[in-house]
Design an enzyme around this catalytic site. Structure first.
Site, PDB file in Angstrom:
ATOM      1  N   THR A  49       0.843  -1.178   0.000  1.00  0.00           N
ATOM      2  CA  THR A  49       0.000   0.000   0.000  1.00  0.00           C
ATOM      3  C   THR A  49       0.880   1.229   0.000  1.00  0.00           C
ATOM      4  O   THR A  49       2.038   1.171   0.372  1.00  0.00           O
ATOM      5  CB  THR A  49      -0.873  -0.024   1.276  1.00  0.00           C
ATOM      6  OG1 THR A  49      -1.695  -1.176   1.233  1.00  0.00           O
ATOM      7  CG2 THR A  49      -1.723   1.215   1.423  1.00  0.00           C
ATOM      8  N   GLY A  73       0.717  -1.428   5.390  1.00  0.00           N
ATOM      9  CA  GLY A  73       0.986  -2.448   6.383  1.00  0.00           C
ATOM     10  C   GLY A  73      -0.023  -3.561   6.512  1.00  0.00           C
ATOM     11  O   GLY A  73      -0.020  -4.285   7.509  1.00  0.00           O
ATOM     12  N   GLY A  74      -0.936  -3.751   5.542  1.00  0.00           N
ATOM     13  CA  GLY A  74      -1.862  -4.865   5.603  1.00  0.00           C
ATOM     14  C   GLY A  74      -2.678  -4.868   6.872  1.00  0.00           C
ATOM     15  O   GLY A  74      -3.160  -3.831   7.347  1.00  0.00           O
TER      16      GLY A  74
END
Length: 512
Positions: free
Chosen positions: A320, A403-404
């Site tokens: 991201t 960072g998921g």
């Protein structure tokens, strides 16, 4: 204090100095924070395809002086050909991670740019996209962040075939054509060269009607009052509620004054676990989380100050890029845009060379699950921009991170340092972090909430204290595994203080 930059009236923070410079150029020309954000994101779509791009999704929060920030959901929907039974018949228990177009909903990024620009832009769209078009046509130097992934994608897309080292020039002529097409309206992109290629690649997964349907909508944001401020984020299908819930749980835990105290990390870890342990059941497109946010006190009761809590059975009723911009009129934009995992699905639309995200990995393949993969549905999303206002409604901060599944945990630490402990943006952003992980994809944290490991970044002083409290702890190097967070803070004087994450190596906070 680390890496705090100051500006008199306007600022942009991104993961790439080329993008930050493009955003500032828009501000210098009289553009709005929205123009700056779109220009910066468009440059990143060219120079950072391992983080974001036209084949991904977008969320944004905008403070425009109104009491409630505007919230933009530009996350794509699964195509009309989405068939969960077929995937189950093929033996899949989860959505395919790579090399499968079924994990690539219709990308929402371009629709997000258009919606943001239509509502808040001041400059013509072709001027806003000009820096990105220039880098795509004339070339850009490969960054140290991009280079490690080139060996993987070089054989998949000729744009990257010749690049091997940082500084090698990369041209993306297909992306330039797509950006130029977008300046004429969404149909030039979604129903033009890119859309035609997407239909062919999808082999029935999408229809022309799917691509003709605008994929961005303005929605009501979520809010919680903590540490004397209002923190805002996106509603589902975003996981933003986890940030607000963890903040609300943490505020009542009497946090130590020093973030170096292992108890500080323990309590924030437990607040995150109490907030997130039932995410698989609660997060889906259209979910109502008002009652969940009101459950902070009950979840706080699960937290033991001395020991790690057991959460099994307590179910309740990245890559991201993040960027932010503030302009001289006080407009603030908190924007996050993603391919999901690195280069996404590792599928490239063959005409333009645009790589497609794999955000569909958020769907469930459990029959009847509210987040089950199906036509027209949006998957649960890890993306969560954050925006902070003072009690009088004025803008305090815009912040966020890649960072998921770890995004809520990273922003929790960032905002706690900023709002509770009064740290400078550079210190809040640069300080060591922890995150919850499984050693897996980065998108499976909550599949077994009692088995997550607290991964502590190099320099973090909490490992021994966490282990003593019953946590499984792993040490990881300081770096991108713990996100690229950026932050702009509006000081009481009106001066802007901002920081780009040093983990991003080439990131920049730049202003006027």
């Amino acid at each position: 204090m680390r890496n705090t930059r100051y500006a008199r009236s306007a600022m942009v923070c991104t993961v790439d100095h080329l993008a930050s410079r493009a955003g500032v150029a828009m501000l210098e020309r009289g553009g709005s924070a929205a123009d700056a954000a779109v220009a910066a994101n468009a440059v990143l779509a060219v120079t950072a395809p391992h983080l974001c791009g036209l084949g991904g999704d977008l969320f944004a929060l905008v403070h425009d002086g109104s009491p409630v920030p505007a919230a933009l959901n530009a996350s794509g929907r699964a195509g009309s050909g989405a068939d969960p039974e077929r995937l189950r018949a093929e033996g899949h228990e989860r959505m395919p991670f790579h090399h499968d177009v079924r994990s690539a909903p219709v990308p929402g990024c371009a629709d997000g740019w258009l919606a943001l620009h239509a509502r808040y832009g001041r400059l013509p769209l072709d001027e806003v996209l000009a820096p990105a078009i220039g880098y795509a046509e004339d070339g850009f130097p490969a960054s140290p962040l991009l280079v490690p992934g080139l060996a993987t994608v070089g054989p998949l897309c000729e744009d990257f075939a010749a690049a091997r080292s940082a500084g090698d020039l990369i041209r993306r002529p297909g992306v330039a054509r797509a950006l130029k097409a977008l300046t004429g309206g969404r149909d030039g992109f979604y129903l033009g060269e890119f859309g035609e290629g997407l239909l062919g690649l999808g082999s029935g997964e999408y229809t022309e009607d799917d691509l003709a349907r605008p994929g961005a909508e303005w929605v009501g944001p979520l809010r919680t009052r903590v540490f004397g401020h209002d923190v805002w984020t996106m509603p589902p299908n975003s996981q933003g509620y986890l940030l607000l819930l963890a903040l609300a749980v943490a505020e009542g835990l009497d946090l130590p004054a020093d973030p170096a105290d292992p108890l500080w990390a323990h309590l924030l870890v437990e607040a995150s676990r109490a907030a997130g342990h039932d995410r698989p059941e609660l997060l889906f497109d259209g979910a109502r989380v008002d009652a969940v946010l009101e459950s902070a006190a009950g979840r706080r009761a699960l937290v033991d100050r001395d020991r790690r809590s057991a959460l099994r059975g307590l179910t309740a009723p990245g890559d991201t890029t993040y960027l932010c911009a503030v302009d001289g009129d006080g407009m603030g934009v908190s924007l996050i845009q993603s391919n999901a995992a690195g280069f996404g699905s590792l599928l490239f639309e063959p005409r333009t060379g645009i790589n497609l995200h794999n955000r569909g990995i958020g769907f469930s393949l459990v029959p009847g699950h509210p987040a089950e993969y199906g036509p027209g549905r949006r998957p649960p999303h890890t993306l969560l921009p954050a925006l902070v206002t003072r009690p009088d409604g004025s803008l305090r901060s815009v912040a966020g991170t890649m960072g998921g599944d770890g995004q809520p945990q990273i922003v929790l630490q960032l905002l706690t340092r900023l709002l509770l402990h009064g740290r400078e943006p550079g210190e809040a952003v640069g300080a060591p972090r922890w995150r919850l992980g499984t050693g897996g994809t980065g998108f499976d944290t909550w599949t077994a909430p009692d088995e997550v490991v607290v991964e502590v970044e190099e320099g973090g002083p909490w490992g021994g204290g966490l282990a003593e409290r019953g946590h499984a702890v792993a040490a990881l190097p300081y770096g991108s595994a713990f996100g690229h967070a950026h932050l702009i803070d509006v000081l009481p004087s009106g001066v802007l203080a901002g920081a780009a994450d040093p983990r991003s190596v080439i990131g920049a906070a730049a202003g006027l």
